[in-house]
Design a protein around this motif. Sequence first.
Motif, PDB file in Angstrom:
ATOM      1  N   ILE A   1       4.989   3.439  -7.419  1.00 56.29           N
ATOM      2  CA  ILE A   1       4.980   2.400  -8.450  1.00 56.29           C
ATOM      3  C   ILE A   1       3.576   2.301  -9.045  1.00 56.29           C
ATOM      4  CG2 ILE A   1       5.411  -0.034  -8.957  1.00 56.29           C
ATOM      5  CD1 ILE A   1       7.929   1.422  -8.074  1.00 56.29           C
ATOM      6  N   GLN A   2       3.466   2.597 -10.335  1.00 55.64           N
ATOM      7  CA  GLN A   2       2.149   2.652 -10.984  1.00 55.64           C
ATOM      8  C   GLN A   2       1.736   1.273 -11.502  1.00 55.64           C
ATOM      9  OE1 GLN A   2       2.568   5.727 -13.916  1.00 55.64           O
ATOM     10  NE2 GLN A   2       2.853   7.333 -12.388  1.00 55.64           N
ATOM     11  N   ALA A   3       1.400   0.396 -10.567  1.00 58.30           N
ATOM     12  CA  ALA A   3       0.965  -0.953 -10.929  1.00 58.30           C
ATOM     13  C   ALA A   3      -0.306  -1.273 -10.155  1.00 58.30           C
ATOM     14  CB  ALA A   3       2.060  -1.959 -10.588  1.00 58.30           C
TER      15      ALA A   3
ATOM     16  N   ASN B   1       0.827  -1.218   0.000  1.00 59.81           N
ATOM     17  CA  ASN B   1       0.000   0.000   0.000  1.00 59.81           C
ATOM     18  C   ASN B   1       0.857   1.261   0.000  1.00 59.81           C
ATOM     19  OD1 ASN B   1      -2.322  -1.543   0.053  1.00 59.81           O
ATOM     20  ND2 ASN B   1      -2.506  -1.503   2.285  1.00 59.81           N
ATOM     21  N   ALA B   2       1.996   1.208   0.719  1.00 56.22           N
ATOM     22  CA  ALA B   2       2.877   2.380   0.807  1.00 56.22           C
ATOM     23  C   ALA B   2       3.489   2.734  -0.544  1.00 56.22           C
ATOM     24  CB  ALA B   2       3.981   2.122   1.832  1.00 56.22           C
TER      25      ALA B   2
ATOM     26  N   SER C   1       7.628  -2.818 -16.903  1.00 53.37           N
ATOM     27  CA  SER C   1       6.350  -3.381 -16.462  1.00 53.37           C
ATOM     28  C   SER C   1       5.325  -2.315 -16.088  1.00 53.37           C
ATOM     29  CB  SER C   1       6.561  -4.324 -15.278  1.00 53.37           C
ATOM     30  OG  SER C   1       7.248  -3.661 -14.232  1.00 53.37           O
ATOM     31  N   THR C   2       5.806  -1.110 -15.697  1.00 56.34           N
ATOM     32  CA  THR C   2       4.865  -0.033 -15.351  1.00 56.34           C
ATOM     33  C   THR C   2       4.992   1.155 -16.301  1.00 56.34           C
ATOM     34  OG1 THR C   2       6.423   1.060 -13.846  1.00 56.34           O
ATOM     35  CG2 THR C   2       5.015  -0.666 -12.908  1.00 56.34           C
ATOM     36  N   ASN C   3       5.884   1.016 -17.306  1.00 59.60           N
ATOM     37  CA  ASN C   3       6.122   2.101 -18.258  1.00 59.60           C
ATOM     38  C   ASN C   3       6.545   3.385 -17.539  1.00 59.60           C
ATOM     39  OD1 ASN C   3       6.333   3.063 -20.874  1.00 59.60           O
ATOM     40  ND2 ASN C   3       4.247   3.898 -20.890  1.00 59.60           N
ATOM     41  N   GLN C   4       7.421   3.229 -16.531  1.00 57.78           N
ATOM     42  CA  GLN C   4       7.917   4.385 -15.771  1.00 57.78           C
ATOM     43  C   GLN C   4       9.431   4.495 -15.908  1.00 57.78           C
ATOM     44  OE1 GLN C   4       5.853   3.092 -11.933  1.00 57.78           O
ATOM     45  NE2 GLN C   4       5.985   5.309 -11.613  1.00 57.78           N
ATOM     46  N   SER C   5       9.913   5.718 -15.743  1.00 57.06           N
ATOM     47  CA  SER C   5      11.358   5.952 -15.658  1.00 57.06           C
ATOM     48  C   SER C   5      11.660   6.628 -14.330  1.00 57.06           C
ATOM     49  CB  SER C   5      11.833   6.833 -16.818  1.00 57.06           C
ATOM     50  OG  SER C   5      11.652   6.158 -18.048  1.00 57.06           O
ATOM     51  N   PHE C   6      12.841   6.348 -13.793  1.00 58.00           N
ATOM     52  CA  PHE C   6      13.230   6.888 -12.494  1.00 58.00           C
ATOM     53  C   PHE C   6      14.636   7.467 -12.549  1.00 58.00           C
ATOM     54  CE2 PHE C   6      10.115   3.641 -11.687  1.00 58.00           C
ATOM     55  CZ  PHE C   6       9.375   4.089 -10.598  1.00 58.00           C
TER      56      PHE C   6
ATOM     57  N   THR D   1       4.848  -4.388  -5.204  1.00 54.18           N
ATOM     58  CA  THR D   1       6.070  -4.874  -4.552  1.00 54.18           C
ATOM     59  C   THR D   1       6.955  -5.617  -5.541  1.00 54.18           C
ATOM     60  OG1 THR D   1       4.960  -5.057  -2.406  1.00 54.18           O
ATOM     61  CG2 THR D   1       6.988  -6.332  -2.696  1.00 54.18           C
ATOM     62  N   GLU D   2       6.325  -6.485  -6.329  1.00 46.24           N
ATOM     63  CA  GLU D   2       7.062  -7.259  -7.338  1.00 46.24           C
ATOM     64  C   GLU D   2       7.787  -6.327  -8.311  1.00 46.24           C
ATOM     65  OE1 GLU D   2       5.763 -10.094 -11.011  1.00 46.24           O
ATOM     66  OE2 GLU D   2       4.642 -10.382  -9.151  1.00 46.24           O
TER      67      GLU D   2
END
Length: 444
Positions: free
Chosen positions: A273-275, A267-268, A394-399, A281-282
Amino acid sequence: MAMVLQANDAEEWCYRGEGAVNLVLAYNGEHPDFVGKVLRVQKVPRNRSECENGYSGLTELECLIWKEYEELVSAPTREIVEYYFVQRVMCPLLGSKNVDAGIHIPVTREFLEIVDNNVLCQRPSWRVDAAKVNPLCDSVLLISDHSLFPPGKVKKDYCISVEIKPKCGFLPLSEFIAPDNTIKRSVTRFQMHQALKLHQGKTSEISAYDPLDLFSGSRDRVHKAIKGLFKTPQNNFRVFLNGSLILGGLGGNADATSCEVGKTFENALEGVIQAVDAKRTECFLDLISKTVSSSGLLNKVLEVQKLDNADIEGAIHAYYNIISQPCMVCKQSVDDQLSKRYNSLHSISKDESLKIVRNYLIAATAKDLSMMVSFRPREDESAESPYCMVSLESTNQSFDYKAYFIDLDMKPLERMEYYYKLDQQIVGCYVQMVKSTQQRSHME
């Protein structure tokens, strides 16, 4: 920085965690010089009187070990020694880009005593019993809070950080390992130490983590290692969200991640993480694995760890050469072939002995350091950034991410005999555990 931290400043520093040597305090006030910073405050064992608390610099024999480093030898206090050790020894080995040597800030005794009292209830009881803040220090180390990004123009201030204590990432090949201890060549020190910790009641279950996986260079094995750390964090894995701990122990152990803790953690991660639920978590563990694999940071750590090519079973003989005392290990040896090998160590030059022990101590620091990796979601992939970038498909995100090595404390020469005895205890306990397990299986 000319500022001196005094009694009335103590309330602005809160407990973040601790290791065997230092207490870590995070800043929660508004002074611009301290926002986004933490203090490392030296501790002293409770069973040691104040007049002998290691306040002076290096001992005479340590000056021999570190004679190539003038600043270390001439440093007046242990805090200054530690600072120069990080700056002059560890920075060149690990890369200055990933090491923050920090700066020293003067403090009053009143500040230290109030801080010590303020954090008592947050510290694990066994840490409290073992040590307190050293009230005789005249300075503390100020470093950046690597669980956060520096304040900037980014709209979203989400920052998630993971602290990993990788431990020793190779199996020793030293010719000085006794025949009774050959298990060291096939089972990691970390895994064997787990058996001793379980036996002593310091942990309630064996860790699922294997350091050889983390240091393997294989993406799949690194991922397996990260999952093992998440499953049994102990004091080797902690996660912070915007500087607040959301997984792992605060100064102590968190043996296993229960279903309830796992759900809270899932939940945190929602804002970062946009999943979909049950997948965040995964995805986060995958992000860590990918970053650790691609960054090459652990290659540097492994190189420094491998400076120890004699193992403690060889280095202990060089230690006795340096202190000019009869070797207690040789006295107890009954293996003629091994005794000949030991004799070869006792016939080397003083400088060779110094090099073996110095390399062992540097490697010991690298085997006990932590790696802090912090992530911040990127709004625009094409925008310029001073940080490295990693993509999570997997989430189409960049960091954006940044990584630093922390907990680079110098290991004292006087601990060599302790390191040897602990090593023998760890191996002995593991061998006994294996025998007991085999006997039980035969009986069944």
